[in-house]
Scaffold this active site. Structure first.
Site, PDB file in Angstrom:
ATOM      1  N   LEU A 263       0.810  -1.212   0.000  1.00  0.00           N
ATOM      2  CA  LEU A 263       0.000   0.000   0.000  1.00  0.00           C
ATOM      3  C   LEU A 263       0.846   1.266   0.000  1.00  0.00           C
ATOM      4  O   LEU A 263       0.412   2.307  -0.488  1.00  0.00           O
ATOM      5  CB  LEU A 263      -0.927   0.014   1.222  1.00  0.00           C
ATOM      6  CG  LEU A 263      -1.947  -1.121   1.305  1.00  0.00           C
ATOM      7  CD1 LEU A 263      -2.723  -1.045   2.610  1.00  0.00           C
ATOM      8  CD2 LEU A 263      -2.899  -1.066   0.111  1.00  0.00           C
ATOM      9  N   GLY A 264       2.036   1.199   0.541  1.00  0.00           N
ATOM     10  CA  GLY A 264       2.872   2.394   0.583  1.00  0.00           C
ATOM     11  C   GLY A 264       4.183   2.096   1.273  1.00  0.00           C
ATOM     12  O   GLY A 264       4.362   1.056   1.920  1.00  0.00           O
ATOM     13  N   ARG A 265       5.124   3.043   1.113  1.00  0.00           N
ATOM     14  CA  ARG A 265       6.435   2.865   1.721  1.00  0.00           C
ATOM     15  C   ARG A 265       6.926   4.207   2.224  1.00  0.00           C
ATOM     16  O   ARG A 265       6.748   5.237   1.565  1.00  0.00           O
ATOM     17  CB  ARG A 265       7.423   2.293   0.700  1.00  0.00           C
ATOM     18  CG  ARG A 265       8.832   2.088   1.268  1.00  0.00           C
ATOM     19  CD  ARG A 265       9.678   1.255   0.334  1.00  0.00           C
ATOM     20  NE  ARG A 265       9.805   1.857  -0.982  1.00  0.00           N
ATOM     21  CZ  ARG A 265      10.368   1.249  -2.025  1.00  0.00           C
ATOM     22  NH1 ARG A 265      10.798   0.009  -1.894  1.00  0.00           N
ATOM     23  NH2 ARG A 265      10.459   1.861  -3.180  1.00  0.00           N
TER      24      ARG A 265
ATOM     25  N   GLY B 136       9.071   2.313   7.293  1.00  0.00           N
ATOM     26  CA  GLY B 136       8.724   0.972   6.884  1.00  0.00           C
ATOM     27  C   GLY B 136       7.800   0.919   5.690  1.00  0.00           C
ATOM     28  O   GLY B 136       7.507   1.935   5.068  1.00  0.00           O
TER      29      GLY B 136
ATOM     30  N   ASP C  33       4.695  14.091  14.078  1.00  0.00           N
ATOM     31  CA  ASP C  33       4.886  14.038  12.627  1.00  0.00           C
ATOM     32  C   ASP C  33       3.554  14.265  11.913  1.00  0.00           C
ATOM     33  O   ASP C  33       3.211  13.555  10.973  1.00  0.00           O
ATOM     34  CB  ASP C  33       5.488  12.689  12.225  1.00  0.00           C
ATOM     35  CG  ASP C  33       6.159  12.751  10.846  1.00  0.00           C
ATOM     36  OD1 ASP C  33       6.469  13.867  10.376  1.00  0.00           O
ATOM     37  OD2 ASP C  33       6.376  11.685  10.231  1.00  0.00           O
TER      38      ASP C  33
END
Length: 548
Positions: free
Chosen positions: A21-23, A27, A140
């Site tokens: 799904l994403g990076r 991670g 964040d």
């Protein structure tokens, strides 16, 4: 990563992995299926270094992330289900939010209206109050770490660098985690960070979401560090009635920022359509920020879950923010103003810096704490010199070089404007953006309309004109020297070039305007060099406007 000799990727004996799904910097997130409870989840694979010290440091950080989020029960905070060690890797199993992040939404469709932004801001404010009530900081907050559910509701995620107030710091000396443009100035110095730091990040996020341009976007990390610490935020007019809220939240002094309750009242007024968000007095010292009970934070009236962005009162009693009218019915953003109906392009004045990346992804800035007072005189002197140079450059690009025909006569030809659409293919090099050459003196404006592309279709997601995130760009560092056309911007960023224009090849991002100082042809492309285009995919659609 197999189980029982078959090809099924199974972790922890129960979570079957699907597509990625994403990076990000902390991670990689995978779609997964929980075989025990028969439900879809998201499994975050934590990056782990090979040496033992780094492994244990990241293990503690992963445990902290899972523990922090698990303590927070709020509809706009991602839910954590499990922490798994498998094949020397760490995995955090979380609620699956099947939607894009807010940065991707803006990159694809343009900024949100102030009312829509305010409604999302109320959701995020409630989430942050719940996080703070659990004794944690997010640290964040930025558009890339906010996921959107199918109903339009926002979910705060990626607590990878969250710090529990009652736990030791896991940040190595000199290391700055988070995205610089969204980090409060006290986090860049030796001052103590607290809940007001997260509210600063919320203010920067609101400005970026409503305008498409982060308020401290700069060309380099060093410039961004200086801007956050010393410079005033750049808040475009498009932010509208949110401007006083953003300005108050981005005050350099934490004790001069408004409290969460004050911000909530102001955001609710804007979400209701008011042009004046009301008073925004400072909360006082950081200790004056109230510690909201976790249960109360989870049932605030600024929870917005439905497609029409309806705020639901607490189940026990209507909850009224200070300064806001008592609700007599569910709060709904009715009508077209509730959601952006068409992609919106941010106007970019000639000679001004191009809008920067809205999606910094999960990249981590690095830097050192600085004494605020040191170097102020030097910065003011240098700033004055830069301002003079910028003014001269702005006049040059706005009006062009002196012309022999500039006699001011009444018979001067009236300007004419032509607009055309062009599609830029990611799998091709430089592509002509106009069917006829541009003439000296013409004013040219290039604006992004729609579309996505990627420079690594096998591994990286599709992105807009700002290019890949800092983390994804870093994953291709081995190819920077041989494959980047412009080393100063990430892979996939939209580039333009025109003869005689400073900064060729120029990062276009969402918009680029200039005046031609000679005749020539405008060309556009993705930031990926010939010989590296075989794995590219996608295209962007832009408008090119020429005023003769």
């Amino acid at each position: 990563m197999t189980s029982g000799g078959d090809d099924v990727r199974l972790i922890g004996g129960r979570y079957q992995l699907g597509n990625r799904l994403g990076r990000g910097g902390m991670g990689t997130v995978w779609r997964a299926y929980d075989q025990m409870l028969a439900r879809e989840v998201a499994a975050k694979e934590l990056n782990v270094a090979s040496d033992d010290h780094e492994y244990h440091r990241r293990l503690r950080r992963a445990q902290r992330e899972a523990r922090t989020v698990a303590r927070v029960h709020h509809p706009h905070v991602v839910g954590v289900h499990d922490l798994v060690e498998h094949d020397d890797r760490l995995w955090i199993v979380m609620e699956l939010v099947d939607g894009p992040n807010l940065a991707r939404r803006i990159a694809d469709d343009g900024p949100l209206t102030p009312r829509h932004t305010a409604a999302l801001g109320l959701q995020l404010l409630g989430a942050l109050e719940a996080v703070h009530a659990a004794g944690a900081l997010h640290r964040d907050v930025k558009p890339a770490n906010i996921l959107l559910r199918r109903d339009g509701g926002a979910v705060l995620t990626d607590f990878g660098i969250a710090a529990l107030e009652d736990d030791e710091s896991l940040t190595t000396t000199g290391e700055l985690l988070g995205s610089i443009g969204y980090m409060a100035p006290e986090r860049l110095t030796t001052e103590e960070a607290g809940p007001p730091s997260d509210l600063w990040s919320l203010g920067a996020t609101l400005s970026a979401v409503a305008s498409g341009v982060p308020p401290f976007q700069r060309a380099t990390g060093a410039a961004a560090l200086h801007a956050v610490t010393f410079a005033d935020p750049e808040i475009p007019e498009r932010v509208g009635p949110l401007r006083p809220i953003v300005e108050a939240l981005l005050n350099k002094s934490p004790d001069q920022r408004p409290s969460a309750a004050t911000v909530g009242a102001a955001l609710r007024r804007v979400a209701d359509g008011a042009e004046d968000p009301g008073p925004l007095p400072p909360a006082g010292t950081p200790g004056d920020f109230p510690a909201y009970p976790a249960g109360a934070a989870a049932t605030r009236a600024d929870v917005v879950d439905t497609p029409t962005l309806t705020a639901t009162p607490s189940a026990t009693a209507p909850h009224t923010l200070a300064g806001a009218p008592t609700p007599t019915a569910p709060h709904t953003l009715a009508g077209p103003a509730a959601l952006d109906q068409e992609p919106t392009v941010v106007d970019q004045a000639a000679g001004s810096p191009p809008p920067g990346r809205r999606d910094r992804g999960r990249g981590r800035g690095r830097g050192r704490g600085r004494d605020r007072g040191r170097g102020r005189t030097w910065w003011w002197t240098a700033g004055a010199a830069l301002a003079v140079a910028a003014l001269a450059a702005g006049l040059f690009f706005a009006f062009g070089p002196p012309s022999d025909n500039d006699d001011g006569g009444d018979d001067a030809a009236q300007p004419s404007t032509s607009t055309s659409k062009v599609t830029v293919d990611a799998a091709r090099g430089w592509q002509s953006a106009t069917s006829i050459p541009i003439q000296k003196g013409d004013r040219v404006s290039v604006r992004y309309v729609s579309g996505t592309w990627t420079v690594d279709s096998a591994n990286l997601p599709l992105v807009g004109p700002a290019g890949h995130t800092a983390a994804d760009d870093q994953s291709l560092r081995f190819a920077w020297e041989n494959c980047k056309v412009n080393s100063a911007v990430p892979f996939g960023a939209l580039l333009g070039r025109y003869p005689g224009t400073p900064g060729n090849p120029h990062p276009v991002h969402r918009a680029w305007s200039f005046q031609a100082t000679r005749s020539g042809t405008l060309q556009l492309r993705a930031n990926d060099r010939e010989g590296c285009l075989d794995d590219n995919k996608g295209a962007l659609t832009l408008t090119v406007q020429i005023t003769h």
